[in-house]
Design an enzyme around this catalytic site. Structure first.
Site, PDB file in Angstrom:
ATOM      1  N   CYS A   1       0.630  -0.914  -0.123  1.00 20.94           N
ATOM      2  CA  CYS A   1       0.099  -0.143   0.357  1.00 20.94           C
ATOM      3  C   CYS A   1       1.108   0.581   0.230  1.00 20.94           C
ATOM      4  O   CYS A   1       2.418   0.986  -0.662  1.00 20.94           O
ATOM      5  CB  CYS A   1      -0.852   0.077   0.922  1.00 20.94           C
ATOM      6  SG  CYS A   1      -0.406   0.260   3.269  1.00 20.94           S
TER       7      CYS A   1
ATOM      8  N   ASN B   1       2.199   1.410   4.357  1.00 18.57           N
ATOM      9  CA  ASN B   1       2.675   0.107   5.551  1.00 18.57           C
ATOM     10  C   ASN B   1       2.757   0.192   6.680  1.00 18.57           C
ATOM     11  O   ASN B   1       2.522  -0.952   7.295  1.00 18.57           O
ATOM     12  CB  ASN B   1       3.845  -0.136   4.544  1.00 18.57           C
ATOM     13  CG  ASN B   1       3.974  -1.916   5.230  1.00 18.57           C
ATOM     14  OD1 ASN B   1       5.802  -2.749   5.708  1.00 18.57           O
ATOM     15  ND2 ASN B   1       3.076  -2.646   5.177  1.00 18.57           N
TER      16      ASN B   1
ATOM     17  N   CYS C   1      -1.521   0.602   7.350  1.00 21.69           N
ATOM     18  CA  CYS C   1      -3.176   0.565   7.120  1.00 21.69           C
ATOM     19  C   CYS C   1      -3.165  -0.965   6.454  1.00 21.69           C
ATOM     20  O   CYS C   1      -3.951  -1.930   7.241  1.00 21.69           O
ATOM     21  CB  CYS C   1      -3.646   1.576   7.164  1.00 21.69           C
ATOM     22  SG  CYS C   1      -3.482   2.708   7.315  1.00 21.69           S
ATOM     23  N   ARG C   2      -3.333  -0.697   5.592  1.00 16.33           N
ATOM     24  CA  ARG C   2      -3.671  -1.242   4.193  1.00 16.33           C
ATOM     25  C   ARG C   2      -3.060  -2.845   4.742  1.00 16.33           C
ATOM     26  O   ARG C   2      -3.346  -4.092   4.735  1.00 16.33           O
ATOM     27  CB  ARG C   2      -4.200  -1.365   3.351  1.00 16.33           C
ATOM     28  CG  ARG C   2      -4.926  -0.249   3.013  1.00 16.33           C
ATOM     29  CD  ARG C   2      -5.754   0.533   2.024  1.00 16.33           C
ATOM     30  NE  ARG C   2      -4.789   1.665   1.649  1.00 16.33           N
ATOM     31  CZ  ARG C   2      -3.995   2.384   0.448  1.00 16.33           C
ATOM     32  NH1 ARG C   2      -5.144   2.004  -0.581  1.00 16.33           N
ATOM     33  NH2 ARG C   2      -2.998   3.017   0.164  1.00 16.33           N
ATOM     34  N   SER C   3      -1.727  -2.739   3.261  1.00 19.25           N
ATOM     35  CA  SER C   3      -1.350  -3.976   3.667  1.00 19.25           C
ATOM     36  C   SER C   3      -0.815  -4.503   4.307  1.00 19.25           C
ATOM     37  O   SER C   3      -0.566  -5.638   4.543  1.00 19.25           O
ATOM     38  CB  SER C   3       0.528  -3.395   2.244  1.00 19.25           C
ATOM     39  OG  SER C   3       1.007  -2.798   3.020  1.00 19.25           O
TER      40      SER C   3
ATOM     41  N   ASP D   1      -8.390   3.694   1.084  1.00 18.46           N
ATOM     42  CA  ASP D   1      -6.910   4.000   1.601  1.00 18.46           C
ATOM     43  C   ASP D   1      -7.697   4.749   2.998  1.00 18.46           C
ATOM     44  O   ASP D   1      -9.113   5.922   3.009  1.00 18.46           O
ATOM     45  CB  ASP D   1      -6.547   5.394   0.841  1.00 18.46           C
ATOM     46  CG  ASP D   1      -4.972   6.181   2.099  1.00 18.46           C
ATOM     47  OD1 ASP D   1      -5.523   5.613   3.603  1.00 18.46           O
ATOM     48  OD2 ASP D   1      -4.501   6.917   1.446  1.00 18.46           O
TER      49      ASP D   1
HETATM   50  P1  4NP Z   1      -1.640   3.092   3.840  1.00 22.35           P
HETATM   51  O1  4NP Z   1      -2.421   4.319   4.496  1.00 22.35           O
HETATM   52  O2  4NP Z   1      -1.467   2.907   2.552  1.00 22.35           O
HETATM   53  O3  4NP Z   1      -2.883   1.753   3.826  1.00 22.35           O
HETATM   54  O4  4NP Z   1      -1.013   2.285   5.038  1.00 22.35           O
HETATM   55  C1  4NP Z   1      -2.223   5.401   4.902  1.00 22.35           C
HETATM   56  C2  4NP Z   1      -1.187   5.473   6.293  1.00 22.35           C
HETATM   57  C3  4NP Z   1      -0.437   6.865   6.030  1.00 22.35           C
HETATM   58  C4  4NP Z   1      -0.362   7.724   4.606  1.00 22.35           C
HETATM   59  C5  4NP Z   1      -2.062   7.024   3.923  1.00 22.35           C
HETATM   60  C6  4NP Z   1      -1.905   6.094   4.011  1.00 22.35           C
HETATM   61  N1  4NP Z   1       0.099   8.977   4.880  1.00 22.35           N
HETATM   62  O5  4NP Z   1      -0.345   9.991   4.112  1.00 22.35           O
HETATM   63  O6  4NP Z   1       0.890   9.242   6.243  1.00 22.35           O
END
Ligand code: 4NP
Length: 165
Positions: free
Chosen positions: A9, A12, A14-16, A126
């Protein structure tokens, strides 16, 4: 040689890491832990070294899925290491496609291509700036995609089943 799968993602956190935790739970429950390696990465470096987001941990715990990961950023070596590199959304996918060397062993695709039920959107949105509902929705999608991915691997590879006592 085990089959290796990397989930990717943006951050790294939240989703992955949640995708890897859900899929690894299926793999372990089937006694396939020595045949399938699972890891996760972000395309960005913002959160490197951080634990998974507490909202991902919460939804995993609620569903009996162990999650323990420190964020890492993907680099070009991954394209030689992993058989599957599975992106959460189209933005992650295009970043990976731009990074991929011309001759890569990895199959780079959306995780959602493995869905078994069309009620689940292929894109794992996201959830970072949203509330817990987004994480619940992500979890339900990725539980379905994990089932489809495991069925795909079973069909295409001979996986050793290690009996768990
Ligand atoms: P992820 O979510 O890609 O699923 O881990 C996010 C985590 C942090 C951010 C964006 C999406 N950020 O903008 O910091």
């Amino acid at each position: 040689m085990p089959i290796s799968v990397a989930f990717v993602c943006l951050g790294n956190i939240c989703r992955s890491p949640m995708a890897a935790a859900i899929f690894a739970k299926y793999v372990d429950d089937e006694g396939l832990g020595e045949s399938i390696l699972v890891d996760s990465f972000g395309t960005a470096a913002y959160h490197v070294g951080e634990k998974a987001d507490c909202r991902s941990i919460k939804v995993c715990r609620k569903n009996g899925v162990p999650i323990n990961h420190k964020a890492k950023q993907i680099d070009s070596k991954a394209f030689a290491q992993f058989d599957y590199i599975l992106a959460m959304d189209k933005h992650n996918l295009s970043t990976l496609e731009l990074m991929a060397p011309a001759a890569t062993k990895a199959r780079v695709m959306l995780f959602g291509e493995f869905r078994t039920l069309s009620e689940y959107d292929r894109i794992v949105e996201d959830p970072y700036y949203g509330d817990d509902d987004g994480f619940e929705k992500n979890f339900n999608q990725m539980r379905d995609f994990s089932k489809g991915l495991l069925a795909h691997l079973r069909k295409n590879y001979s996986l050793d089943r290690k009996l768990i006592r």
